[in-house]
Design an enzyme around this catalytic site. Structure first.
Site, PDB file in Angstrom:
ATOM      1  N   GLY A 149      -1.168   5.968 -10.542  1.00  0.00           N
ATOM      2  CA  GLY A 149       0.139   5.733 -11.150  1.00  0.00           C
ATOM      3  C   GLY A 149       0.316   4.265 -11.481  1.00  0.00           C
ATOM      4  O   GLY A 149      -0.661   3.520 -11.656  1.00  0.00           O
ATOM      5  N   ILE A 151       1.213   1.716  -9.685  1.00  0.00           N
ATOM      6  CA  ILE A 151       0.626   0.793  -8.709  1.00  0.00           C
ATOM      7  C   ILE A 151      -0.888   0.805  -8.832  1.00  0.00           C
ATOM      8  O   ILE A 151      -1.545  -0.241  -8.826  1.00  0.00           O
ATOM      9  CB  ILE A 151       1.061   1.169  -7.281  1.00  0.00           C
ATOM     10  N   SER A 170      -7.476  11.153  -9.014  1.00  0.00           N
ATOM     11  CA  SER A 170      -6.085  11.520  -9.279  1.00  0.00           C
ATOM     12  C   SER A 170      -6.001  13.020  -9.497  1.00  0.00           C
ATOM     13  O   SER A 170      -7.004  13.688  -9.756  1.00  0.00           O
ATOM     14  CB  SER A 170      -5.538  10.770 -10.508  1.00  0.00           C
ATOM     15  N   ARG A 231       1.140   6.310   2.024  1.00  0.00           N
ATOM     16  CA  ARG A 231       1.965   6.918   3.052  1.00  0.00           C
ATOM     17  C   ARG A 231       1.115   7.085   4.304  1.00  0.00           C
ATOM     18  O   ARG A 231      -0.069   7.409   4.224  1.00  0.00           O
ATOM     19  CB  ARG A 231       2.504   8.282   2.594  1.00  0.00           C
ATOM     20  N   GLU A 260       6.707   5.062  12.230  1.00  0.00           N
ATOM     21  CA  GLU A 260       7.105   3.674  12.013  1.00  0.00           C
ATOM     22  C   GLU A 260       8.451   3.404  12.680  1.00  0.00           C
ATOM     23  O   GLU A 260       9.363   4.215  12.555  1.00  0.00           O
ATOM     24  CB  GLU A 260       7.175   3.375  10.509  1.00  0.00           C
ATOM     25  N   HIS A 279       4.693  -2.230   7.033  1.00  0.00           N
ATOM     26  CA  HIS A 279       5.207  -1.591   5.808  1.00  0.00           C
ATOM     27  C   HIS A 279       5.905  -2.615   4.899  1.00  0.00           C
ATOM     28  O   HIS A 279       7.065  -2.474   4.515  1.00  0.00           O
ATOM     29  CB  HIS A 279       6.181  -0.460   6.161  1.00  0.00           C
TER      30      HIS A 279
END
Length: 316
Positions: A149, A151, A170, A231, A260, A279
């Site tokens: 995508g 990023i 992908s 993630r 987290e 993060h």
């Protein structure tokens, strides 16, 4: 929609800051909330919910039935996709095209730290020890980017600047032309076996949860480096710990985790060649995020296509 339609900004911190910014653009019915209690009190008649960590169960109550559009204040929407509280007719959108620059800079800063062995130079400096050594280059190495995508595309651009080979994986394949080799979701073993660096930027869906497991990790070269900025649940964390304990993999650069904040009892803190950050690879500045929200509000007001609309079937 007109500028009198009710908008709620919900985030545990700085909600009023974003509400003020939107009011200054002429929107006259804007409220903010930072706790579930505040949200429940103010939700009545809200048409647009711009949120981060909103108590989604409130949408099942009568006051939540007026919500037509939910704008996430971040790129990830896995919590929204898991929720059964959001009616089918509600549009969901996420933040896109905001994070490619900072997240790709984070990746290459961390990789240069590892391959240039900057830690060794810092130790030598403290000892006032003059000991030249030969460092490794990113040039010529093969980076595999899982997730192409906005990023991923910026990471490709920076990898090209270092004269790296770039492989990509992908699920749609629509950006396959950007990489030297492209792989689909059923080709993980072929994808990772020749990589020096595996970079994870995939969204979290039922298909990608724990997609990087022991088998995938062991299929990588022992000298390879794992980087996860996507993630935490993309990686089977316990299996990663086991693999790292065997000495397989040169390094793991981890910005996201299954839980987290990362528990103080996690073995990841003390494993050699694990690089942990809290993060922070994709920071949202108030200015950039605020302008993005205003841009999407203008699109909504004019009946134009929104930026970052989520495909519920795909999960992102």
């Amino acid at each position: 929609m007109n500028k009198a339609s009710k908008i709620m900004i919900y985030t545990p911190s700085e909600a009023e800051l974003y509400a003020d910014l939107i009011r200054k653009d002429g929107y006259t019915s804007v409220c903010s909330a930072s706790t579930p209690e505040e949200a429940e009190e103010k939700l009545q008649d809200t048409e647009i919910l711009m949120q981060w960590k909103f108590p989604l169960h409130l949408l099942e109550k009568p006051a939540g039935k007026s919500v037509k559009w939910i704008q996430s204040l971040g790129a990830g929407v896995d919590d929204l996709m898991r929720s059964t509280s959001i009616p089918e007719g509600v549009t969901i959108s996420r933040v896109v095209d905001q994070f490619g620059g900072p997240m790709s800079e984070y990746v290459f800063a961390q990789l240069l730290y590892v391959y240039q062995d900057i830690a060794r130079s810092q130790v030598a400096q403290k000892k006032k020890s003059w000991q030249p050594f030969v460092t490794e280059l990113l040039q010529g190495k093969t980076i595999g980017i899982a997730g192409l995508g906005s990023i991923g595309k910026e990471a490709i651009r920076k990898a090209r600047a270092f004269n790296m080979k770039v492989y990509g994986l992908s699920y749609s394949g629509k950006e396959a032309h950007l990489v030297d080799r492209h792989y689909g979701p059923d080709e993980w073993m072929d994808f990772v076996k020749d990589l020096d660096i595996l970079l994870l930027i995939l969204p979290l869906t039922e298909q990608t949860r724990h997609i990087v497991n022991r088998d995938v990790l062991m299929a990588m070269k022992p000298t390879a480096c794992l980087v996860n900025i996507g993630r935490g649940h993309l990686v089977a964390e316990d299996e990663l710990i086991d693999v790292l304990r065997t000495g397989h993999l040169r390094a793991a650069i981890l910005d996201v985790f299954q839980q987290e904040p990362l528990s103080e009892t996690s073995p990841l803190w003390e494993l050699p060649n694990v690089y942990i950050t809290p993060h922070m690879s994709g920071p949202s500045t108030k200015e950039r995020l605020g302008q993005y929200l205003l841009s999407n509000l203008t699109r909504y007001q004019n009946g134009d296509a929104l930026l970052g609309v989520v495909n519920r079937k795909a999960g992102y």
